[in-house]
Motif scaffolding. Structure first.
Motif, PDB file in Angstrom:
ATOM      1  N   ALA A  32      45.237  38.672  18.492  1.00 52.04           N
ATOM      2  CA  ALA A  32      44.445  37.842  19.396  1.00 52.04           C
ATOM      3  C   ALA A  32      44.829  36.377  19.224  1.00 52.04           C
ATOM      4  O   ALA A  32      45.432  35.996  18.218  1.00 52.04           O
ATOM      5  CB  ALA A  32      42.955  38.020  19.113  1.00 52.04           C
ATOM      6  N   GLY A  34      43.066  32.349  19.654  1.00 55.70           N
ATOM      7  CA  GLY A  34      41.784  31.663  19.720  1.00 55.70           C
ATOM      8  C   GLY A  34      41.933  30.173  19.911  1.00 55.70           C
ATOM      9  O   GLY A  34      42.944  29.571  19.546  1.00 55.70           O
ATOM     10  N   GLU A  42      36.619  30.323  21.285  1.00 51.57           N
ATOM     11  CA  GLU A  42      36.925  31.410  22.210  1.00 51.57           C
ATOM     12  C   GLU A  42      38.096  32.212  21.659  1.00 51.57           C
ATOM     13  O   GLU A  42      39.084  31.633  21.188  1.00 51.57           O
ATOM     14  CB  GLU A  42      37.301  30.862  23.591  1.00 51.57           C
ATOM     15  N   ILE A  44      40.573  35.769  22.548  1.00 51.90           N
ATOM     16  CA  ILE A  44      40.931  36.842  23.467  1.00 51.90           C
ATOM     17  C   ILE A  44      42.045  37.668  22.835  1.00 51.90           C
ATOM     18  O   ILE A  44      43.011  37.131  22.298  1.00 51.90           O
ATOM     19  CB  ILE A  44      41.354  36.313  24.858  1.00 51.90           C
ATOM     20  N   SER A  45      41.868  38.971  22.868  1.00 53.98           N
ATOM     21  CA  SER A  45      42.878  39.855  22.295  1.00 53.98           C
ATOM     22  C   SER A  45      44.149  39.798  23.134  1.00 53.98           C
ATOM     23  O   SER A  45      44.112  39.486  24.330  1.00 53.98           O
ATOM     24  CB  SER A  45      42.359  41.297  22.214  1.00 53.98           C
ATOM     25  N   GLY A  48      44.099  41.771  26.184  1.00 51.15           N
ATOM     26  CA  GLY A  48      43.114  41.340  27.169  1.00 51.15           C
ATOM     27  C   GLY A  48      41.857  42.177  27.226  1.00 51.15           C
ATOM     28  O   GLY A  48      40.972  41.917  28.036  1.00 51.15           O
ATOM     29  N   ASP A  49      41.730  43.170  26.361  1.00 51.07           N
ATOM     30  CA  ASP A  49      40.568  44.054  26.384  1.00 51.07           C
ATOM     31  C   ASP A  49      39.337  43.486  25.687  1.00 51.07           C
ATOM     32  O   ASP A  49      38.234  43.994  25.877  1.00 51.07           O
ATOM     33  CB  ASP A  49      40.907  45.403  25.733  1.00 51.07           C
ATOM     34  N   ARG A  51      37.210  39.882  24.592  1.00 55.13           N
ATOM     35  CA  ARG A  51      36.972  38.438  24.653  1.00 55.13           C
ATOM     36  C   ARG A  51      35.719  38.145  23.861  1.00 55.13           C
ATOM     37  O   ARG A  51      34.729  38.872  23.963  1.00 55.13           O
ATOM     38  CB  ARG A  51      36.783  37.978  26.082  1.00 55.13           C
ATOM     39  N   SER A  53      33.125  34.831  22.359  1.00 55.78           N
ATOM     40  CA  SER A  53      32.703  33.452  22.224  1.00 55.78           C
ATOM     41  C   SER A  53      31.918  33.387  20.920  1.00 55.78           C
ATOM     42  O   SER A  53      30.888  34.051  20.778  1.00 55.78           O
ATOM     43  CB  SER A  53      31.836  33.050  23.414  1.00 55.78           C
TER      44      SER A  53
END
Length: 76
Positions: A32, A34, A42, A44-45, A48-49, A51, A53
């Motif tokens: 991921a 960040g 934030e 995100i892998s 994209g699977d 996310r 916060s």
């Protein structure tokens, strides 16, 4: 506005970026990416699977270390 002032403003407010790197017995990979923003983080892998916060970047490790792999943060 003067171009150098704009550049200074952008540089001064840019978020810090990091990777969540996972490893197992056989391989190491970036799981991921960040961004640390002023009041939160934030993540995100890569696929994209996922996310997230979060309040702190280290919170991502709670999620990625929940599987059998070892995860760590690598700052860019």
């Amino acid at each position: 506005m003067d171009e150098s002032l704009i550049q200074d403003m952008v540089t001064g407010s840019a978020p810090r970026m990091f990777a969540v790197v996972e490893e197992d017995e056989d391989e190491t990979w970036v799981a991921a990416w960040g961004l640390v923003l002023e009041e939160h983080t934030e993540v995100i892998s890569v696929d994209g699977d996922l996310r997230m916060s979060l309040q702190e970047p280290e919170g991502a490790l709670d999620i990625f270390n929940a599987v059998d792999n070892i995860a760590r943060l690598v700052w860019v």
